[in-house]
Design an enzyme around this catalytic site. Structure first.
Site, PDB file in Angstrom:
ATOM      1  N   ASN A 365       0.848  -1.184   0.000  1.00 28.60           N
ATOM      2  CA  ASN A 365       0.000   0.000   0.000  1.00 28.60           C
ATOM      3  C   ASN A 365       0.892   1.247   0.000  1.00 28.60           C
ATOM      4  O   ASN A 365       2.119   1.143   0.071  1.00 28.60           O
ATOM      5  CB  ASN A 365      -0.929  -0.029   1.222  1.00 28.60           C
ATOM      6  CG  ASN A 365      -0.184   0.252   2.512  1.00 28.60           C
ATOM      7  OD1 ASN A 365       0.900  -0.279   2.730  1.00 28.60           O
ATOM      8  ND2 ASN A 365      -0.745   1.084   3.366  1.00 28.60           N
ATOM      9  N   CYS A 367       1.824   3.456   2.128  1.00 24.23           N
ATOM     10  CA  CYS A 367       2.707   3.705   3.274  1.00 24.23           C
ATOM     11  C   CYS A 367       3.602   2.516   3.595  1.00 24.23           C
ATOM     12  O   CYS A 367       4.334   2.542   4.592  1.00 24.23           O
ATOM     13  CB  CYS A 367       1.879   4.078   4.492  1.00 24.23           C
ATOM     14  SG  CYS A 367       0.969   5.624   4.287  1.00 24.23           S
ATOM     15  N   GLU A 369       3.146  -0.481   4.820  1.00 26.72           N
ATOM     16  CA  GLU A 369       2.985  -1.435   5.918  1.00 26.72           C
ATOM     17  C   GLU A 369       2.204  -2.680   5.499  1.00 26.72           C
ATOM     18  O   GLU A 369       2.401  -3.752   6.088  1.00 26.72           O
ATOM     19  CB  GLU A 369       2.314  -0.774   7.129  1.00 26.72           C
ATOM     20  CG  GLU A 369       0.811  -0.534   7.017  1.00 26.72           C
ATOM     21  CD  GLU A 369       0.487   0.826   6.441  1.00 26.72           C
ATOM     22  OE1 GLU A 369      -0.636   1.314   6.638  1.00 26.72           O
ATOM     23  OE2 GLU A 369       1.378   1.408   5.781  1.00 26.72           O
TER      24      GLU A 369
END
Length: 968
Positions: A365, A367, A369
């Site tokens: 995704n 970001c 994570e």
């Protein structure tokens, strides 16, 4: 619903019925017969937000209901972000009870419908326990849950998405469409473009040369920018990944660096390169985070300085050999110049993959994570770690276990009723049921426990907590599999899933515990992993993924967290919103707890806290031992945590996460390309899955900032987000000419004002015409006048130049300023007396002779200002600041601390934000933040309310209104 149970031999088989009788839920936080709402005190508040540029009211809802222990900041963010219904209508939510009921009752009803509970009584306990934990800010679901669940909107619960694109025009155009749908819903998506053939390969149909993925990135970037500018208040959040063996990898690596150079050139030529500016759209590739996927083969080639092959997408053959170390240097150079690309360690990621028989993990995704299968999604929830710190300083292990298992149950239930933006994503998510439990407030927990973030003890506790969280989550997942069946893809992936569980257990055994606190946590984690394997090998697991460490931006503020995700504390002094408006600068509440943990007396604690409130750091704090300084190290400021301190903390937690960690390693502006390359190399060696860096001040025209000015010592000044507007004086204006004598040196000052009486210009005449001194005074006058017209408040100059010492100094001929330490000291005291109101002047210790006399006339009881009598005022002042009263009495007021700091060091001149002058005695939030942290950092000002944002993982989040610069 098709689910899996075990036959007597232990082999999985398919069944259309539930596998077990349902879960028995016990009370941990609640009492039978008492609803959680009845156990707290509620109060009504008014939530009003104004536009930071114009002062116009942009949001207003009065009489909203929250518990009395929720901060004003938390209630404001929840009211503005999460309450549903049009403001002013009967449908508008007006109480936290309505919001929690909307979500919790939906989860409970779905749990009953899908057979999660053994009885209605268990369902009721589940409802009460979940309500209590949300009400008391023990955890929070991710933002889409609060946006959508229980409303007429699609019941989207996931914040993180991974898409897929193949080497065909239909697939590429579908990529644009799917990304747009996800952006429209307020979420972010990532994908890997490595299936698209390179610009060095031929098209099958025509024999011409292919465009290559970087070319198609241009179209996707434009699409994201259009959707953003169509009404969203934040950037479209997206991630683009390219494998290191793709023939277009060099072009991919250098793409954003070249665009950054273009931004500099256009800005210097006078084009408007501000966020939202008329010319910024000419710059490409600004709406995505870029990451390179490296594998172990490439990393070994970098270390050994050998060649590495780039492979054709269509045939897999090597079509070009490159120098691996040279490419590695280009990656570090680009990251140094513009923070892109980040790096993802492909071999490590797929070594910890629970479902490799279904497909590889190729992307993440935005970001970084969430990392799992293509066309999948993940819903997140985060625990507030500080809620488990007990009064005796221990970590409440058992409550943490019970909270984790209840949250995992709720998260899995949500997949039963959730809607998804595409059918492919829905199918994959329902088949593999990826969850992302995580935590916030780690930095605050460590500090309150007397542990430095960058220390073996801090890392041991963080690792043990992460291990316990994931071990408990998978144990509950295995128990859920015995009730409602394992995930559909489990039978195909049973062996690799079990192998990964054993890898987690082995890593748990390697935690080097140091203190009673982390020993207790790690001991319970060992039990949970062992039980997890025992139950999982019997039932399988309900979820292919259980945990990640997300940014926790907006939901972190909802929980009143001091720190987000895995981040350390941002600074030692923060802002607290006050009921009725305004804010107060306060020292972090975790600092006294930390000092008590370290054994300091209350008297010493009070002195240290007072010092921190004044200075913003702990260096030379009275009574504080130097060996304890590192406990109070923060992300920014005088004792900023070193880059490898961030990397080592990530490495401590990574072995206990299904996914990865959203975090950017902040690096000082002075960092070199070689240092960035080393950080990336150490990330690989330490077993991280992904890593991004940000070198302070490396970007000049991207959404984080528009323009920055530097000092000769390269200290960063205030970040400006809009071109400042100069307010010129009218042709005819009121002015005051004052003759003065300071220590025998005579001069003249003329000051001119705007129509509203605000100071707009000064002229100083000192020395003979044509002399060096006269020229310097002319130049100084022009600089001050222009700064005033661009909005720098007069009180800023007064606070900086009063008490400046140099010759000539001494007696003056001004009855209001009898003594002066320099001409600058006199000039700005005189300007303060002429143009600032009493309240503002008194805050910095400047009074007229008449005021000083009345101040000392304690028997007259004559009001000085605002109805306060002289006797009352002097009594109050003597109690709080006796030294200042003495200074007033003698006409030599002591220097107050600056009310506004604008990024200057050592008394230099100031840059300013593009706002109207702050009201008397007030600060803009960006100025206050900079004063506290000791220097500007590359964080954006919030597009909604103008407050300085702070890092949250690889995103930024606004402390004022909760807006984020990326995914929730």
């Amino acid at each position: 619903m098709t689910e899996t149970v075990n036959d007597p031999t232990g082999s999985p088989r398919k069944s259309a019925k539930r596998a077990g009788k349902g879960l028995t839920v016990e009370r941990v936080y609640t009492t039978e017969g008492v609803h959680p709402y009845d156990a707290v005190t509620w109060e009504r508040r008014d939530v009003v937000q104004t536009n930071w540029k114009t002062g116009e009211t942009v949001f207003e809802q009065r009489g909203v209901e929250f518990p009395d222990f929720w901060s004003v900041n938390a209630s404001t963010i929840v009211t503005t972000k999460y309450f549903r219904g049009a403001v002013g209508t009967e449908e508008r939510e007006q109480s936290l009870r309505q919001l929690l009921d909307r979500v919790v009752l939906t989860y409970t009803a779905a749990g009953k419908e899908h057979g999660y509970f053994a009885s209605d009584a268990d369902a009721e306990i589940f409802e009460h326990e979940l309500t209590h934990m949300l009400l008391h800010q023990i955890f929070s679901f991710n933002s889409p849950v609060w946006f959508n669940v229980g409303t007429s909107s699609p019941q989207q619960v996931s914040a993180c998405f991974i898409l897929a694109v193949d080497d065909s025009m239909d697939s590429i155009l579908n990529w644009y469409r799917e990304e747009g749908l996800i952006f429209k819903g307020g979420s972010g998506a990532g994908l890997n473009l490595s299936r698209i053939r390179s610009s060095k390969e031929l098209l099958r149909s025509s024999g011409g040369t292919a465009s290559g993925p970087v070319s198609f990135m241009r179209g996707a970037d434009a699409s994201a920018g259009t959707i953003k500018s169509g009404g969203a208040t934040r950037r479209a959040a997206k991630m683009v990944v390219l494998d290191v063996d793709h023939p277009d990898i060099v072009e991919f690596v250098e793409t954003k660096e070249r665009e950054e150079e273009k931004i500099r050139v256009l800005r210097d030529a006078g084009f408007d390169m501000d966020l939202g500016g008329s010319d910024i759209t000419s710059v490409q590739y600004q709406n995505a985070n870029n990451s390179v996927r490296v594998n172990d083969e490439f990393m070994r080639a970098v270390e050994e300085k050998t060649s590495f092959g780039l492979r054709a997408r269509t045939t897999g053959e090597v079509i070009e050999e490159i120098d691996a170390a040279e490419l590695w240097g280009k990656m570090a150079q680009a990251a140094w110049a513009c923070a892109d690309p980040g790096i993802q360690y492909d071999s490590t990621i797929n070594d910890w993959h629970t479902t490799p028989e279904t497909g590889r993990i190729t992307a993440s995704n935005p970001c970084s994570e969430y990392m799992h299968l293509d066309n999948s999604s993940c819903n997140l929830a985060s625990l507030n770690l500080l809620k488990f710190l007990q009064d005796d300083g221990s970590f409440d292990v058992q409550k943490f276990v019970k909270a984790t298992e209840l949250i995992i149950t709720a998260m899995d239930i949500s997949i039963c009723f959730a809607d998804f933006p595409t059918e492919a994503i829905g199918e994959t998510t329902r088949a593999y049921r990826q969850l992302g439990i995580g935590f916030a407030n780690l930095g605050a927990l460590l500090m309150a426990s007397g542990l430095a973030y960058d220390s073996d003890g801090g890392r041991a506790l963080a690792a043990a907590i992460t291990s316990l969280m994931t071990g408990t989550s998978y144990r509950r997942s295995a128990e859920l599999a015995g009730v409602v069946g394992p995930y559909d893809g489990y039978a195909q992936n049973a062996a690799p899933h079990t192998r990964v569980m054993r890898k987690h257990l082995a890593a748990n055994d390697d935690i080097k515990t140091l203190h009673a606190m982390d020993i207790a946590v790690q001991r319970e984690a060992t039990k949970q992993w062992a039980q997890n394997l025992k139950v999982g090998e019997k039932n399988g697991w309900r979820n292919a993924q259980a945990s990640v460490l997300a940014p926790t931006g907006t939901i972190g503020f909802m929980m009143d967290c001091d720190t987000t995700g895995i981040e350390p504390d941002f600074s030692l002094v923060k802002f607290k919103k006050l009921v009725g408006g305004g804010s107060l600068q306060v020292v972090n509440q975790t600092i006294p707890s930390a000092l008590r943990k370290l054994g300091y007396t209350e008297e010493t604690i009070e002195a240290i806290v007072e010092y921190i409130a004044d200075k913003g750091h702990v260096i030379d704090a009275p009574g504080l031992k130097t060996e304890h300084y590192d406990v109070f190290d923060c992300a920014v400021g005088e004792r900023a945590i070193k880059p490898m301190g961030h990397v080592r903390m990530m490495a401590a937690c990574q072995p206990f996460l299904s996914g990865a960690i959203s975090k950017t390693v902040n690096m000082p502006e002075s960092s070199t390309v070689e240092e960035i390359a080393d950080v990336y190399l150490q990330g690989w060696k330490l077993g991280l899955k992904a890593l991004a860096v940000y070198r302070d001040n490396c970007k000049v025209g991207q959404p984080l900032s528009d323009a920055k000015a530097k000092k000769a010592d390269e200290e960063v000044k205030t970040v400006v987000v809009e071109k400042p507007i100069r307010r010129r004086l009218p042709k005819s204006r009121q002015s005051i000419t004052t003759s003065f004598s300071v220590g025998g040196a005579e001069g003249y000052m003329t000051s001119g004002a705007h129509e509203n009486g605000e100071l707009g210009e000064i002229f100083l005449k000192l020395g003979k015409q044509g002399s060096t001194l006269a020229g310097m005074m002319d130049a100084f006058s022009i600089a001050i006048s222009i700064s005033l017209q661009y909005g720098v408040p007069l009180e800023t100059f007064v606070s900086k130049f009063t008490n400046m010492k140099f010759e000539p100094a001494g007696l003056t001929d001004d009855p209001d300023v009898r003594m002066s330490q320099s001409i600058m000291d006199y000039v700005f005291r005189r300007l303060a007396l002429d143009y600032l109101d009493f309240d503002t002047r008194s805050a910095i210790g400047i009074y007229t002779a008449e005021e000083r006399q009345r101040y000392l006339d304690t028997g007259s009881h004559q009001p000085i200002s605002g109805g306060t009598t002289a006797a009352e005022l002097i009594e109050e002042q003597q109690a709080e600041k006796p030294a200042e009263v003495e200074a007033v009495a003698s006409g030599e007021a002591t220097k107050a601390e600056p009310t506004v700091a604008s990024g200057e060091a050592a008394g230099g001149s100031s840059a300013t934000e593009a706002t109207r002058p702050a009201p008397s005695g007030a600060h803009t939030s960006a100025e206050l933040l900079e004063e506290i942290t000791g220097g500007a950092i590359d964080s954006p000002l919030c597009m909604t309310c103008g407050t300085k944002m702070r890092p949250a993982g690889s995103c930024h989040v606004c402390e004022g209104c909760g807006s984020t610069s990326g995914c929730s």
